[in-house]
Design an enzyme around this catalytic site. Structure first.
Site: not given
Length: 148
Positions: A43, A54, A56, A79, A81, A84, A144
């Protein structure tokens, strides 16, 4: 969880830790194929001033163009969002290994409903790092996850 899963999730954790040390949100990710790292990222919303950087997304951006993602696995310390998760589905990534769903979660069922294999590792290091971040920087965490 395979040995490759544990090793690659550890790399995602190290990316998250590096982001934390840079003053950002500690979320790291790795894109892998056949147990080998294709790319890794973290991130960088704070570091780059980019609202969609982010973990990912950073790893996927660093992977560059791929003919297909259907033979890859995405590892993420937290996990994903909905943004993503949607990207995972859009790219056809078939498997996601998640370190922490305790501090943030909710899109695992969405991913599963779209045919993605979701493995929740409940990784103690990932969970502890995010717990520390939330305790030390609650305003940044709220930003975030788009909460006031």
């Amino acid at each position: 969880m395979t040995e490759d899963d544990k090793r690659l999730l550890k790399i995602a954790y190290e990316e998250a830790r590096a982001g934390f040390e840079e003053g950002g949100c500690p979320i790291g990710s790795v894109l892998a194929r056949d147990g080998k790292v294709v790319s890794q990222g973290r991130n960088q919303r704070v570091q780059k001033g980019d609202p969609i950087a982010h973990g990912e997304m950073d790893a996927l951006r660093k992977a560059g163009r791929q003919k297909s993602y259907r033979d890859t696995v995405l590892y993420t310390s937290l996990s994903p969002c909905m943004m993503c998760s949607g990207t995972i589905v859009q790219f056809g990534i078939p498997r996601v290994v998640i370190g922490d769903t305790k501090n943030f979660g909710g899109n695992e069922e969405f991913l599963r409903s779209r045919g993605v294999e979701v493995v929740v590792a409940d990784d103690a290091d990932c969970i502890a790092l995010m717990n520390r971040f939330i305790a030390e920087k609650p305003e940044l965490w709220a930003e975030d996850i788009a909460e006031e």
